[in-house]
Every structure is written in C-alpha cells, then in structure tokens.
Design a protein around this motif. Structure first.
Motif, mmCIF file in Angstrom:
data_model
loop_
_atom_site.group_PDB
_atom_site.id
_atom_site.type_symbol
_atom_site.label_atom_id
_atom_site.label_comp_id
_atom_site.label_asym_id
_atom_site.label_seq_id
_atom_site.Cartn_x
_atom_site.Cartn_y
_atom_site.Cartn_z
ATOM 1 N N ASP A 43 37.746 80.939 -27.007
ATOM 2 C CA ASP A 43 39.018 79.820 -27.015
ATOM 3 C C ASP A 43 39.617 80.044 -28.705
ATOM 4 O O ASP A 43 40.798 79.985 -28.741
ATOM 5 C CB ASP A 43 38.808 78.464 -26.898
ATOM 6 N N LEU A 44 38.808 80.334 -29.501
ATOM 7 C CA LEU A 44 39.067 80.485 -30.967
ATOM 8 C C LEU A 44 40.030 81.897 -31.194
ATOM 9 O O LEU A 44 41.298 81.889 -31.738
ATOM 10 C CB LEU A 44 38.413 80.310 -32.127
ATOM 11 N N GLY A 45 39.621 82.781 -30.406
ATOM 12 C CA GLY A 45 40.430 84.244 -30.667
ATOM 13 C C GLY A 45 41.436 83.795 -29.874
ATOM 14 O O GLY A 45 42.633 84.471 -30.255
ATOM 15 N N LEU A 46 41.524 83.447 -28.578
ATOM 16 C CA LEU A 46 42.786 82.960 -28.013
ATOM 17 C C LEU A 46 43.919 82.401 -28.857
ATOM 18 O O LEU A 46 45.088 82.704 -28.852
ATOM 19 C CB LEU A 46 42.695 82.266 -26.458
ATOM 20 N N ALA A 47 43.517 81.276 -29.507
ATOM 21 C CA ALA A 47 44.387 80.635 -30.551
ATOM 22 C C ALA A 47 44.914 81.258 -31.680
ATOM 23 O O ALA A 47 46.033 81.313 -31.879
ATOM 24 C CB ALA A 47 43.341 79.235 -31.076
ATOM 25 N N PHE A 48 44.103 82.366 -32.313
ATOM 26 C CA PHE A 48 44.491 83.040 -33.027
ATOM 27 C C PHE A 48 45.566 83.963 -32.700
ATOM 28 O O PHE A 48 46.742 84.184 -33.165
ATOM 29 C CB PHE A 48 43.348 83.972 -33.524
ATOM 30 N N GLN A 49 45.408 84.654 -31.294
ATOM 31 C CA GLN A 49 46.305 85.367 -31.028
ATOM 32 C C GLN A 49 47.695 84.937 -30.571
ATOM 33 O O GLN A 49 48.766 85.476 -30.674
ATOM 34 C CB GLN A 49 45.785 86.370 -29.647
ATOM 35 N N LEU A 50 47.622 83.657 -29.822
ATOM 36 C CA LEU A 50 48.710 82.862 -29.511
ATOM 37 C C LEU A 50 49.417 82.684 -30.929
ATOM 38 O O LEU A 50 50.826 82.760 -31.053
ATOM 39 C CB LEU A 50 48.494 81.509 -29.082
ATOM 40 N N THR A 51 49.042 82.299 -32.263
ATOM 41 C CA THR A 51 49.693 82.278 -33.450
ATOM 42 C C THR A 51 50.084 83.273 -33.817
ATOM 43 O O THR A 51 51.261 83.338 -34.359
ATOM 44 C CB THR A 51 48.505 81.779 -34.375
ATOM 45 N N ASN A 52 49.439 84.344 -33.715
ATOM 46 C CA ASN A 52 50.244 85.572 -34.163
ATOM 47 C C ASN A 52 51.459 86.087 -33.052
ATOM 48 O O ASN A 52 52.271 86.441 -33.712
ATOM 49 C CB ASN A 52 49.175 87.027 -33.700
ATOM 50 N N ILE A 53 51.493 85.665 -31.800
ATOM 51 C CA ILE A 53 52.686 86.000 -31.093
ATOM 52 C C ILE A 53 53.683 85.046 -31.564
ATOM 53 O O ILE A 53 54.774 85.577 -31.498
ATOM 54 C CB ILE A 53 52.144 85.618 -29.579
ATOM 55 N N ILE A 54 53.483 83.924 -31.764
ATOM 56 C CA ILE A 54 54.390 82.933 -32.335
ATOM 57 C C ILE A 54 55.165 83.299 -33.463
ATOM 58 O O ILE A 54 56.501 83.466 -33.747
ATOM 59 C CB ILE A 54 53.882 81.473 -32.569
#
Length: 277
Positions: free
Chosen positions: A151-162
């Motif tokens: 889930d932390l990896g997913l949160a990081f990638q969502l941050t990158n996308i934003i």
C-alpha cells in the motif's frame, strides 16, 4: 567501475527522495537497495528517454534477457552484476523484477486508464512490487509488513502521478482515470492544454485524498515489531507526504508547475524521521 559504485551514482544522480532514506541502512542492506533502485531507474529511463517506440521495445526486451541472466547466466550491465551478488543474500525473485519491466511495458502500450482498477495494476507493477522487494531487503518478522509495503508503494506512485500531471500530459500520457475525469467534468483537452478550473481543482483534491488514504492504510498495517527495520520506508513516506501536502497548499498547480522539495529539506525530513525511528 565497481557495480555498486555505479548503482550508488545512479541513485544519487536521480535526486530522488528514495536516496535519502537509504542513508540510515547498514552497509549490506544499503548496497542491495541501491542496486534495486538503480535497476528501476534504468528501465524507467528506457521509457522516458527513448522516443522511438520500437527502439524502446528493443531496449526493454534486452533488459528482460539481462535480468534473466542474473539468475542463470552471465549478466553484463553493472546493475545486474550488483543484483546477481545481493540476490544471494536477500529474497529478490526474478518474477518480481520482470513485473517491474512489465509496468514499463504498459507505458509503451497505454497512455490512458479507464478506471482506478486498471490504474492500480500499473501502480502495482511499477511501485508496489518495488515496495515488496524493498521490505525484503530492509527485513521483517511479521508478514503483515508486506501489506504495508504494497500500500505504501501505491501511495508513492499516486503521489508521483499527482505531481507529474502536466509533465506527463506533455509526453502524451494521462494517468488520471477517465472515470475520474468524467465524474468531475474535466475534459482531457483541458489537461493537455494546461487549462485550470474549479472542476480541475476538485478533481485533484479527490486524487490527493485517495493518496492520503493509502498512506494511512499503509501505516495502520505496519506491525510495531517491524517499525525499526522498515524505517527507510517511513522516511520515504514522510518526504512524499510532505510533497503531497505542498502540492495541495500550492493549489494543485500541477499542469504548469512541478512541486519539489529542496535536497536540504529532504535531508532534514529524513534525519528527523530516521532519528524518531
């Protein structure tokens, strides 16, 4: 050049927040995570820096073969030479390294995502898999920690996308799900043409809230017994959440501006979080 020196230089040159989290690791784990991160940078650069799709595809195919050689051949690239050494000490399965390449492959084949479920597959391959491998390198006692890492990896990638909405649009990619654009009545043309609106700001607030939920979910799943060993992930999370909140404070001006934290600020956050460990 020594393979591990190459990996360290590759990681340092990227200026990534991840580099600062590695500083708190023992030497052997630091070498391993540097090798993994350098691998991710190399295959990501294929997609970002190669404008001819056929050439990019050929390069990814080469990386698949070179990655397989880590486990049953003679790799030639410094990153793969480093990984061939550290995989004997840490659990770094071939299948997961190939999944990271599969994620890069998606960038060659797909520029839009219909819904969040489809985007999640991309995020899993390019980020959650990296989180799972990192958790193995950092060490853990409770397998619940793998859910945290996912889930932390997913949160990081969502941050990158934003953060990269505008930059990605200029490269012809929109990672924000089509269903989200439709829900907030934001035409893709507005993103491509960097046109701000109240609808766009509402869309970005929705994306930020989603990312924040995944950070919260990840932290709730980290067992106390593994908190110290997973400290690098906590450092990364502190830096990335600070970045996410800076984007929100700036009014989500991501179409024309790429919010970034200075190296000094990243180091300060990393030191503070690392010492609090």
């Amino acid at each position: 050049m020594d393979p591990f020196e190459y990996c360290q230089q590759k990681a340092a040159a990227s200026g990534s927040s991840f580099y600062y989290s590695f500083l708190f690791l023992p030497a052997e784990r630091r070498r391993a995570i540097m090798a993994l991160y350098a691998f991710c940078r190399e295959v990501d650069d294929v997609v970002d820096e190669t404008h001819d799709l056929q050439v990019a595809q050929s390069k990814l195919d080469w990386w698949r073969g070179e990655t397989a050689a880590i486990y049953g051949g003679t790799p030639t690239h410094p990153v793969c030479l480093a990984l061939a050494e550290v995989r004997r000490q840490f659990n770094i399965p071939l299948e997961q390294l190939l999944e990271i390449i599969d994620g890069m492959q998606m960038d060659l084949q797909q520029t839009r995502y219909l819904d969040f479920k489809n985007l999640q597959l991309y995020c899993y391959r390019v980020a959650s898999v990296v989180g799972l491998l990192a958790a193995e390198i950092f060490g853990y006692k409770d397998r619940q920690t793998l859910k945290y890492a996912h889930d932390l990896g997913l949160a990081f990638q969502l941050t990158n996308i934003i953060r990269d909405v505008g930059e990605d649009a200029r490269r012809g990619r929109i990672y924000l799900p089509i269903e989200d654009l439709q829900r907030f009545n934001v035409p893709a043309k507005d993103i491509i043409e960097a046109r701000y609106s109240d609808n766009f700001r509402a869309l970005m607030e929705f994306q930020i809230e989603r990312a924040e939920r995944y950070y919260d979910q990840a932290m709730a799943q980290l067992p106390a017994v593994d908190r110290k060993s997973q400290r690098p992930g906590l450092v990364m999370a502190a830096i990335y959440r600070t970045l996410l909140r800076e984007i929100r404070a700036d009014g989500s001006k991501v179409l024309t501006y790429r919010t970034a934290l200075t190296p000094v600020r990243k180091l300060w956050i990393a030191t503070r979080t690392g010492l609090a460990g």
